[in-house]
Design a protein around this motif. Structure first.
Motif, PDB file in Angstrom:
ATOM      1  N   LEU A  41       8.885 -15.117  43.553  1.00  7.34           N
ATOM      2  CA  LEU A  41       9.699 -13.911  43.683  1.00  7.34           C
ATOM      3  C   LEU A  41       9.759 -13.132  42.376  1.00  7.34           C
ATOM      4  CD1 LEU A  41      12.659 -15.211  45.877  1.00  7.34           C
ATOM      5  CD2 LEU A  41      10.771 -13.715  46.555  1.00  7.34           C
ATOM      6  N   PHE A  42       9.780 -13.833  41.249  1.00  5.88           N
ATOM      7  CA  PHE A  42       9.792 -13.176  39.946  1.00  5.88           C
ATOM      8  C   PHE A  42       8.506 -12.384  39.723  1.00  5.88           C
ATOM      9  CE2 PHE A  42       8.796 -13.320  35.372  1.00  5.88           C
ATOM     10  CZ  PHE A  42       9.874 -12.569  34.893  1.00  5.88           C
ATOM     11  N   VAL A  43       7.372 -12.989  40.049  1.00  6.17           N
ATOM     12  CA  VAL A  43       6.085 -12.308  39.880  1.00  6.17           C
ATOM     13  C   VAL A  43       6.000 -11.093  40.803  1.00  6.17           C
ATOM     14  CG1 VAL A  43       3.595 -12.549  40.225  1.00  6.17           C
ATOM     15  CG2 VAL A  43       4.869 -14.334  39.037  1.00  6.17           C
ATOM     16  N   ILE A  44       6.455 -11.242  42.052  1.00  4.57           N
ATOM     17  CA  ILE A  44       6.443 -10.117  42.995  1.00  4.57           C
ATOM     18  C   ILE A  44       7.317  -8.983  42.469  1.00  4.57           C
ATOM     19  CG2 ILE A  44       7.188  -9.381  45.301  1.00  4.57           C
ATOM     20  CD1 ILE A  44       6.275 -12.151  46.294  1.00  4.57           C
ATOM     21  N   ALA A  45       8.477  -9.302  41.926  1.00  6.20           N
ATOM     22  CA  ALA A  45       9.370  -8.277  41.395  1.00  6.20           C
ATOM     23  C   ALA A  45       8.739  -7.565  40.199  1.00  6.20           C
ATOM     24  CB  ALA A  45      10.709  -8.904  40.991  1.00  6.20           C
ATOM     25  N   MET A  46       8.064  -8.323  39.334  1.00  9.92           N
ATOM     26  CA  MET A  46       7.427  -7.695  38.176  1.00  9.92           C
ATOM     27  C   MET A  46       6.272  -6.788  38.598  1.00  9.92           C
ATOM     28  SD  MET A  46       9.352  -8.555  35.816  1.00  9.92           S
ATOM     29  CE  MET A  46       8.544  -8.124  34.302  1.00  9.92           C
ATOM     30  N   VAL A  47       5.485  -7.221  39.585  1.00  7.05           N
ATOM     31  CA  VAL A  47       4.379  -6.392  40.074  1.00  7.05           C
ATOM     32  C   VAL A  47       4.918  -5.133  40.741  1.00  7.05           C
ATOM     33  CG1 VAL A  47       2.508  -6.308  41.782  1.00  7.05           C
ATOM     34  CG2 VAL A  47       2.753  -8.299  40.289  1.00  7.05           C
ATOM     35  N   ALA A  48       5.959  -5.260  41.546  1.00  8.80           N
ATOM     36  CA  ALA A  48       6.547  -4.104  42.211  1.00  8.80           C
ATOM     37  C   ALA A  48       7.099  -3.118  41.187  1.00  8.80           C
ATOM     38  CB  ALA A  48       7.660  -4.558  43.162  1.00  8.80           C
ATOM     39  N   ARG A  49       7.692  -3.621  40.140  1.00 12.19           N
ATOM     40  CA  ARG A  49       8.230  -2.754  39.097  1.00 12.19           C
ATOM     41  C   ARG A  49       7.094  -2.030  38.362  1.00 12.19           C
ATOM     42  NH1 ARG A  49      13.362  -3.009  36.269  1.00 12.19           N
ATOM     43  NH2 ARG A  49      13.145  -1.847  34.320  1.00 12.19           N
ATOM     44  N   ALA A  50       5.991  -2.728  38.110  1.00 14.62           N
ATOM     45  CA  ALA A  50       4.841  -2.107  37.427  1.00 14.62           C
ATOM     46  C   ALA A  50       4.189  -1.052  38.303  1.00 14.62           C
ATOM     47  CB  ALA A  50       3.849  -3.190  37.038  1.00 14.62           C
ATOM     48  N   VAL A  51       4.135  -1.314  39.611  1.00 18.53           N
ATOM     49  CA  VAL A  51       3.522  -0.353  40.532  1.00 18.53           C
ATOM     50  C   VAL A  51       4.344   0.927  40.590  1.00 18.53           C
ATOM     51  CG1 VAL A  51       3.029   0.054  42.988  1.00 18.53           C
ATOM     52  CG2 VAL A  51       2.324  -2.082  41.902  1.00 18.53           C
ATOM     53  N   ARG A  52       5.647   0.808  40.491  1.00 22.73           N
ATOM     54  CA  ARG A  52       6.515   1.989  40.504  1.00 22.73           C
ATOM     55  C   ARG A  52       6.457   2.765  39.199  1.00 22.73           C
ATOM     56  NH1 ARG A  52      11.985  -0.494  42.793  1.00 22.73           N
ATOM     57  NH2 ARG A  52      11.319  -2.022  41.275  1.00 22.73           N
ATOM     58  N   GLY A  53       5.804   2.213  38.184  1.00 20.53           N
ATOM     59  CA  GLY A  53       5.653   2.929  36.926  1.00 20.53           C
ATOM     60  C   GLY A  53       6.693   2.608  35.878  1.00 20.53           C
ATOM     61  N   GLN A  54       7.541   1.658  36.150  1.00 16.34           N
ATOM     62  CA  GLN A  54       8.551   1.271  35.175  1.00 16.34           C
ATOM     63  C   GLN A  54       8.007   0.106  34.340  1.00 16.34           C
ATOM     64  OE1 GLN A  54      11.832   0.279  37.675  1.00 16.34           O
ATOM     65  NE2 GLN A  54      12.457   2.406  37.960  1.00 16.34           N
ATOM     66  N   PRO A  55       8.115   0.215  33.020  1.00 13.36           N
ATOM     67  CA  PRO A  55       7.603  -0.873  32.184  1.00 13.36           C
ATOM     68  C   PRO A  55       8.466  -2.121  32.325  1.00 13.36           C
ATOM     69  CG  PRO A  55       8.760   0.719  30.854  1.00 13.36           C
ATOM     70  CD  PRO A  55       8.703   1.282  32.244  1.00 13.36           C
ATOM     71  N   PRO A  56       7.865  -3.302  32.165  1.00 11.99           N
ATOM     72  CA  PRO A  56       8.674  -4.523  32.222  1.00 11.99           C
ATOM     73  C   PRO A  56       9.657  -4.580  31.074  1.00 11.99           C
ATOM     74  CG  PRO A  56       6.399  -5.016  31.667  1.00 11.99           C
ATOM     75  CD  PRO A  56       6.476  -3.553  31.941  1.00 11.99           C
TER      76      PRO A  56
END
Length: 57
Positions: A41-56
């Protein structure tokens, strides 16, 4: 979710120290499953955040 994994890990360690093999094994198994689910779930959340254009963070 990570809190639950840590809780089951602590239960497994205490049960192992007291000699309850079955309880320790079951708790350790649950802790491992919850930890893997948390990581996925953590990896999915990080990928979704990157796809939206927000930096980690």
């Amino acid at each position: 979710m990570l809190g639950w994994a840590i809780t089951f890990l602590v239960v497994a360690l205490i049960a192992a120290l007291l000699g309850f093999g079955g309880i320790a094994g079951a708790s350790a198994g649950i802790a491992q499953i919850l930890f893997v689910v948390f990581l996925i779930l953590f990896v999915i959340a990080m990928v979704a955040r990157a796809v939206r254009g927000q930096p980690p963070v």
